[in-house]
Design an enzyme around this catalytic site. Structure first.
Site, mmCIF file in Angstrom:
data_model
loop_
_atom_site.group_PDB
_atom_site.id
_atom_site.type_symbol
_atom_site.label_atom_id
_atom_site.label_comp_id
_atom_site.label_asym_id
_atom_site.label_seq_id
_atom_site.Cartn_x
_atom_site.Cartn_y
_atom_site.Cartn_z
ATOM 1 N N LEU A 1 4.199 1.081 2.172
ATOM 2 C CA LEU A 1 5.009 1.627 1.086
ATOM 3 C C LEU A 1 4.248 2.617 0.199
ATOM 4 O O LEU A 1 4.744 3.004 -0.857
ATOM 5 C CB LEU A 1 5.583 0.483 0.246
ATOM 6 C CG LEU A 1 6.467 -0.496 1.040
ATOM 7 C CD1 LEU A 1 6.958 -1.619 0.155
ATOM 8 C CD2 LEU A 1 7.612 0.211 1.736
ATOM 9 N N CYS A 2 3.071 3.034 0.632
ATOM 10 C CA CYS A 2 2.307 4.034 -0.130
ATOM 11 C C CYS A 2 2.859 5.432 0.107
ATOM 12 O O CYS A 2 3.309 5.762 1.196
ATOM 13 C CB CYS A 2 0.833 4.011 0.281
ATOM 14 S SG CYS A 2 -0.092 2.665 -0.448
ATOM 15 N N HIS A 3 2.773 6.247 -0.932
ATOM 16 C CA HIS A 3 3.181 7.645 -0.829
ATOM 17 C C HIS A 3 2.070 8.474 -0.209
ATOM 18 O O HIS A 3 0.884 8.144 -0.350
ATOM 19 C CB HIS A 3 3.488 8.212 -2.217
ATOM 20 C CG HIS A 3 4.688 7.605 -2.852
ATOM 21 N ND1 HIS A 3 4.624 6.438 -3.570
ATOM 22 C CD2 HIS A 3 5.986 7.994 -2.867
ATOM 23 C CE1 HIS A 3 5.838 6.133 -4.014
ATOM 24 N NE2 HIS A 3 6.681 7.066 -3.599
ATOM 25 N N MET B 1 -4.638 2.560 -4.498
ATOM 26 C CA MET B 1 -4.698 2.095 -3.107
ATOM 27 C C MET B 1 -5.643 2.952 -2.276
ATOM 28 O O MET B 1 -6.336 2.459 -1.384
ATOM 29 C CB MET B 1 -3.302 2.071 -2.483
ATOM 30 C CG MET B 1 -2.372 1.052 -3.115
ATOM 31 S SD MET B 1 -3.034 -0.626 -3.159
ATOM 32 C CE MET B 1 -3.214 -0.972 -1.427
ATOM 33 N N GLU B 2 -5.699 4.249 -2.579
ATOM 34 C CA GLU B 2 -6.595 5.147 -1.856
ATOM 35 C C GLU B 2 -8.053 4.782 -2.134
ATOM 36 O O GLU B 2 -8.884 4.753 -1.217
ATOM 37 C CB GLU B 2 -6.309 6.599 -2.251
ATOM 38 C CG GLU B 2 -5.020 7.143 -1.659
ATOM 39 C CD GLU B 2 -3.734 6.594 -2.272
ATOM 40 O OE1 GLU B 2 -2.661 6.840 -1.687
ATOM 41 O OE2 GLU B 2 -3.774 5.931 -3.340
ATOM 42 N N ASP C 1 -19.519 -2.375 11.351
ATOM 43 C CA ASP C 1 -19.430 -1.932 12.745
ATOM 44 C C ASP C 1 -20.753 -1.359 13.240
ATOM 45 O O ASP C 1 -21.181 -1.653 14.356
ATOM 46 C CB ASP C 1 -18.322 -0.887 12.885
ATOM 47 C CG ASP C 1 -18.188 -0.407 14.316
ATOM 48 O OD1 ASP C 1 -18.052 -1.255 15.230
ATOM 49 O OD2 ASP C 1 -18.225 0.816 14.533
#
Length: 158
Positions: free
Chosen positions: A75-77, A113-114, A128
């Site tokens: 739901l992120c833009h 969120m970014e 990793d």
């Protein structure tokens, strides 16, 4: 705060309509840590890990992830970032690496969120690249530490 905005009146998940919002300068800073063993810490610090420049690759991965957050979080833009930095602090006493992601835009919705995605992917990349020497690495303390701009104003944590 108080109200969840990603749900309609029937409880369905929706992307928030930000079309009526004003463009403002928005920033977010997120941090997180990864604890590694002494050998891995020394190799990262000296730049002698067999796979190459761990922090350089992790920095690029974090920036790339921040730019593509909208593809990962449903739901992120899609946001045009005007700045994205990923920096690292080596915490010698605990053999931890702290990742710090700073993101900026001018737009209708925030970049929290970014910043969080950038930190997490940077830490995953460290894992990793180093897992052959330490599978017990632990990521922790991933959090938003600062947010500015928008209707809700500033937020500071730490």
């Amino acid at each position: 705060m108080g109200e969840l905005t990603h749900f309609d009146t029937k409880g369905n998940a929706v992307m928030v309509d930000v079309s009526e919002k004003e463009d403002t300068e928005r920033t977010a800073v997120a941090k997180g840590n990864i604890a590694v063993n002494q050998e891995v810490f020394a190799k990262i610090k000296s730049g002698t890990m067999a796979k190459g420049d761990v922090l350089g690759v992790a920095r690029s991965a974090g920036i790339m992830a921040a730019k593509r957050t909208w593809e990962l979080i449903p739901l992120c833009h899609l946001i045009a970032l005007t700045k994205c930095n990923v920096d690292f602090v080596l915490l010698e006493e605990t053999h931890e690496i702290e990742a710090i992601c700073t993101v900026k835009t001018v737009g209708k919705t925030g970049v929290e969120m970014e910043a969080l995605t950038g930190v997490q992917v940077a830490l995953l990349t460290i894992y990793d690249m180093c897992k052959a020497l330490d599978r017990s690495m632990m990521m922790s303390n991933i959090r938003l530490v600062e947010k500015t701009g928008g209707k809700s104003g500033a937020f500071y944590h730490d």
